[in-house]
Design an enzyme around this catalytic site. Structure first.
Site, PDB file in Angstrom:
ATOM      1  N   SER A 197      -5.988   3.788   4.199  1.00  0.00           N
ATOM      2  CA  SER A 197      -5.335   2.885   3.255  1.00  0.00           C
ATOM      3  C   SER A 197      -6.619   2.400   2.399  1.00  0.00           C
ATOM      4  O   SER A 197      -6.546   0.967   2.002  1.00  0.00           O
ATOM      5  CB  SER A 197      -4.426   1.938   3.809  1.00  0.00           C
ATOM      6  OG  SER A 197      -3.449   1.260   2.795  1.00  0.00           O
ATOM      7  N   LYS A 216       0.127   3.813  -2.714  1.00  0.00           N
ATOM      8  CA  LYS A 216      -0.805   4.864  -2.836  1.00  0.00           C
ATOM      9  C   LYS A 216      -0.200   6.227  -2.851  1.00  0.00           C
ATOM     10  O   LYS A 216      -0.936   7.199  -3.006  1.00  0.00           O
ATOM     11  CB  LYS A 216      -1.632   4.561  -1.437  1.00  0.00           C
ATOM     12  CG  LYS A 216      -2.534   3.210  -1.682  1.00  0.00           C
ATOM     13  CD  LYS A 216      -3.622   3.169  -0.360  1.00  0.00           C
ATOM     14  CE  LYS A 216      -4.641   1.824  -0.885  1.00  0.00           C
ATOM     15  NZ  LYS A 216      -4.207   0.786  -0.177  1.00  0.00           N
ATOM     16  N   LYS A 269       3.277   6.452   4.928  1.00  0.00           N
ATOM     17  CA  LYS A 269       2.520   5.464   4.620  1.00  0.00           C
ATOM     18  C   LYS A 269       2.588   4.132   4.884  1.00  0.00           C
ATOM     19  O   LYS A 269       3.959   3.763   4.652  1.00  0.00           O
ATOM     20  CB  LYS A 269       2.060   5.652   2.991  1.00  0.00           C
ATOM     21  CG  LYS A 269       1.120   4.768   2.545  1.00  0.00           C
ATOM     22  CD  LYS A 269      -0.306   5.162   2.721  1.00  0.00           C
ATOM     23  CE  LYS A 269      -1.665   4.119   2.484  1.00  0.00           C
ATOM     24  NZ  LYS A 269      -1.401   3.048   3.634  1.00  0.00           N
ATOM     25  N   SER A 273       0.765  -1.258   0.038  1.00  0.00           N
ATOM     26  CA  SER A 273      -0.061   0.035   0.057  1.00  0.00           C
ATOM     27  C   SER A 273       0.748   1.234   0.100  1.00  0.00           C
ATOM     28  O   SER A 273       0.177   2.276  -0.420  1.00  0.00           O
ATOM     29  CB  SER A 273      -1.100  -0.013   1.039  1.00  0.00           C
ATOM     30  OG  SER A 273      -1.868  -0.745   0.911  1.00  0.00           O
TER      31      SER A 273
END
Length: 362
Positions: free
Chosen positions: A107, A55, A215, A52
């Site tokens: 997320s 992203k 993140k 993720s």
């Protein structure tokens, strides 16, 4: 094309110290986000599934679309989402900016699909934009197949390196909207169907005072992936780890290592480029778009020099790149910044336009 090389020696040479640092990641890197200088790395060019933290690219492509305040009506594309989500419903209305908070704080894989579908026209067209942006910013070992980072059997997954993800993070952190979103601890949203309270999954925002963003990521294939950014004394750092079961601790330690051993030095100010041996462009205006700054240790600052490399060009256009200035450390280029040409006639027109505007005020 001929080149002019002008070398400016700042100070005499001294040996640089060797620092030791360890972490539990399969791949890791610590960089100065302002210059891109690598301060520490381990297997940083190994290509792996990044989960993720992909992203980050989804977010920056969406931000640069210029549609942040546009209202998005959720359609059935989100029904294909699985894994982590913000659980928006078909027919729900929220802005693209709202979706970005759901993407980066929680997320949300459903948010990723909704963003990609809206910005790109469809998900695959958006993925093309992701890969185009990766190429633009110099991510040489990266391929995106989806906007979420999922890599199970029905997904091809997104593959990159710690080094490439650090380049992406450094680029994204220059954008004030991106910085604001990833640095947000809590976001409250009321839509036509629901009220949401989203807390950021990046624990470092609450446990490490210098944290400015980042993140999280996890899949069974990629294991734990994490990007974090931190700032102290005007030094801005980013850490990327891939497959690290102790990531939050390792990130804090790497940031602390950076702050303890490096300081930010501005070597050339933007718009103030003076080269005494520049003869080819001696009657022209050359400039940098950003300050040339770099993280250096106390002894390294005694061991750097600047190398200006200018390309001899004819019929140069306003804002065209005409060379680079490199920061050399022990004859190795650690940072470089583009040099641009400013057309004097354009400058005169701009000054005249400002003067006319002031005259019209009276």
């Amino acid at each position: 094309m001929k080149k002019i090389v002008v070398i400016l020696c700042l100070l005499c040479l001294f040996p640089s110290p060797v620092w030791a640092l360890t972490d539990q990641a399969r791949s890791s890197i610590l960089v100065d986000t302002d210059s891109g200088r690598v301060l520490y790395s381990k297997n940083s060019n190994e290509v792996r599934s990044v989960a993720s933290i992909s992203k980050i690219m989804t977010a920056i492509v969406a931000i640069e679309s210029g549609k942040l305040k546009k209202t998005v009506t959720i359609d059935d594309v989100v029904l294909k989402a699985y894994g982590s989500g913000i659980y928006v419903k078909v027919g729900e209305k929220l802005t693209l900016e709202d979706l970005l908070y759901g993407l980066m704080l929680r997320s949300g894989n459903d948010a990723a699909l909704a963003i990609a579908d809206y910005v790109g026209g469809d998900v695959q067209k958006f993925v093309v934009k992701m890969n185009d942006k990766a190429s633009e910013i110099g991510m040489k070992n990266t391929i995106f197949h989806n906007p979420s980072g999922l890599d199970e059997e029905q997904e091809k997954g997104n593959f990159s390196t710690a080094s490439d993800m650090a380049k992406l993070t450094s680029y994204a952190m220059q954008n004030p909207t991106f910085r604001k979103i990833v640095g947000t601890k809590k976001y409250v949203l009321k839509t036509n169907k629901n009220t949401y309270v989203w807390y950021n999954k990046n624990k470092l925002l609450n446990t490490y005072e210098n944290t400015t963003g980042g993140k999280t990521g996890f899949t069974k294939k990629a294991r734990r992936t994490l990007v974090s950014t931190a700032s102290k004394n005007n030094l801005n750092l980013a850490v990327v780890t891939l497959d690290d079961g102790n990531d939050f601790v390792d990130h804090k330690n790497m940031h602390e290592y950076g702050f303890a051993n490096y300081k930010k030095y501005i070597l050339v100010e933007k718009n103030k480029l003076n080269m005494s041996e520049n003869h080819y462009y001696s009657d022209d205006i050359l400039y940098l778009k950003r300050d040339l700054s770099v993280a250096l240790t106390e002894s390294e600052k005694e061991n750097v020099r600047l190398v200006y490399q200018l390309n001899k060009k004819r019929n140069v256009q306003d804002q065209e790149q005409v060379g680079v200035v490199k920061v050399m450390l022990d004859d190795i280029a650690i940072v470089e910044s583009p040099i641009y040409f400013k057309d004097k006639s354009v400058v005169k027109k701009q000054k005249k336009g400002i003067w006319e505007w002031f005259r019209n005020l009276w």
